[in-house]
Design a protein around this motif. Structure first.
Motif, PDB file in Angstrom:
ATOM      1  N   LYS A 125      41.240 -18.359  12.323  1.00 53.30           N
ATOM      2  CA  LYS A 125      39.873 -18.875  12.325  1.00 53.30           C
ATOM      3  C   LYS A 125      39.646 -19.743  13.554  1.00 53.30           C
ATOM      4  O   LYS A 125      38.595 -19.677  14.193  1.00 53.30           O
ATOM      5  N   VAL A 126      40.642 -20.557  13.886  1.00 51.48           N
ATOM      6  CA  VAL A 126      40.526 -21.441  15.046  1.00 51.48           C
ATOM      7  C   VAL A 126      40.413 -20.626  16.330  1.00 51.48           C
ATOM      8  O   VAL A 126      39.523 -20.867  17.153  1.00 51.48           O
ATOM      9  N   SER A 148      39.481 -17.575  16.718  1.00 51.29           N
ATOM     10  CA  SER A 148      38.214 -16.860  16.725  1.00 51.29           C
ATOM     11  C   SER A 148      37.074 -17.770  17.158  1.00 51.29           C
ATOM     12  O   SER A 148      36.213 -17.379  17.963  1.00 51.29           O
ATOM     13  N   SER A 149      37.066 -18.989  16.644  1.00 53.66           N
ATOM     14  CA  SER A 149      36.022 -19.949  17.013  1.00 53.66           C
ATOM     15  C   SER A 149      36.124 -20.344  18.478  1.00 53.66           C
ATOM     16  O   SER A 149      35.102 -20.508  19.165  1.00 53.66           O
ATOM     17  N   LEU A 150      37.344 -20.487  18.970  1.00 56.12           N
ATOM     18  CA  LEU A 150      37.532 -20.830  20.383  1.00 56.12           C
ATOM     19  C   LEU A 150      36.890 -19.779  21.277  1.00 56.12           C
ATOM     20  O   LEU A 150      36.224 -20.106  22.275  1.00 56.12           O
ATOM     21  N   ASN A 151      37.066 -18.525  20.915  1.00 54.19           N
ATOM     22  CA  ASN A 151      36.490 -17.429  21.698  1.00 54.19           C
ATOM     23  C   ASN A 151      34.978 -17.345  21.526  1.00 54.19           C
ATOM     24  O   ASN A 151      34.238 -17.146  22.492  1.00 54.19           O
ATOM     25  N   VAL A 161      40.397 -29.042  10.905  1.00 53.49           N
ATOM     26  CA  VAL A 161      41.277 -29.752   9.975  1.00 53.49           C
ATOM     27  C   VAL A 161      42.012 -28.726   9.103  1.00 53.49           C
ATOM     28  O   VAL A 161      41.421 -28.114   8.206  1.00 53.49           O
ATOM     29  N   ASN A 162      43.275 -28.496   9.398  1.00 49.25           N
ATOM     30  CA  ASN A 162      44.132 -27.631   8.574  1.00 49.25           C
ATOM     31  C   ASN A 162      43.548 -26.235   8.357  1.00 49.25           C
ATOM     32  O   ASN A 162      43.710 -25.636   7.285  1.00 49.25           O
ATOM     33  N   ASP A 163      42.889 -25.700   9.370  1.00 46.98           N
ATOM     34  CA  ASP A 163      42.304 -24.377   9.256  1.00 46.98           C
ATOM     35  C   ASP A 163      43.330 -23.288   9.564  1.00 46.98           C
ATOM     36  O   ASP A 163      44.301 -23.517  10.297  1.00 46.98           O
TER      37      ASP A 163
END
Length: 207
Positions: free
Chosen positions: A66-67, A69-72, A60-62
């Protein structure tokens, strides 16, 4: 053909293992800190090793870094954007090859024309109940409003889907209905899914 099944808001490893045995098409992990289903301490390496399902990160609106990085880190195959992310933000993620789902809160005042800017930059829409907290209400919107949906892009249906109304969702008879998003109505507590209820429901709809 029945829509695909996404089970969202997962937090607990043993519960997740039981969910995977039900063979859903998608599972979702929520990264919004104020959510009762925030991913919190769930080990990224453990999630990364899960197989046989499309793992979806919900943001949510990140910050986009960060997104990504999290995907990886978690090896997500899909990303669900549940805030006010603009088309360029969605396009940047889709260009990475990740399946991109853009959520919109629906009510009687929703302006369907705003979807036009997203047509080429997301794979799917998600239609949820309009709230002040970016979903998570456990309430369904008036599904008759989907008659006004102007696009041919497939969509996920979310918001208050339960064992009691899932057949009604299936009876929408909309070829664009790609998947059903199951969450709070299939829980014993936030983040803990009721495996027997899910199993019975999935069997009921002929999966």
């Amino acid at each position: 053909m029945n829509p695909k099944i996404k089970i969202c808001g997962l937090k607990y490893p043993e519960n997740i293992r039981d969910i995977l045995a039900l063979q859903p098409d998608y599972i979702g992990f929520i990264f919004h800190p104020t959510s009762k289903r925030f991913i919190e301490q769930l080990d990224a390496e453990w999630v990364a090793q899960l197989q046989g399902v499309k793992k979806t990160g919900v943001f949510v609106n990140d910050d986009i870094h960060k997104v990504t990085s999290s995907l990886n880190q978690y090896r997500f195959q899909a990303v669900q954007l549940h805030g006010n992310e603009p088309p360029a933000y969605c396009a940047a993620l889709k260009d990475l090859g990740v399946e991109t789902i853009k959520a919109f809160g629906i009510d009687n005042m929703f302006n369907w024309a705003q979807l036009a800017d997203y047509e080429d930059v997301v794979n799917y829409y998600m239609f949820d109940t309009q709230t002040q907290k970016y979903g998570g209400s456990g309430k369904s919107f008036d599904w008759k409003l989907l008659r006004e949906y102007p696009s041919d892009k497939p969509f996920f249906l979310s918001g208050g889907i339960s064992a009691d109304n899932i057949r009604q969702a299936l009876q929408l008879n909309d070829h664009r209905l790609y998947a059903l998003d199951l969450n709070s109505k299939f829980e014993t507590e936030p983040g803990m899914k009721d495996i027997e209820l899910l199993k019975k429901t999935i069997q009921t709809i002929g999966r």
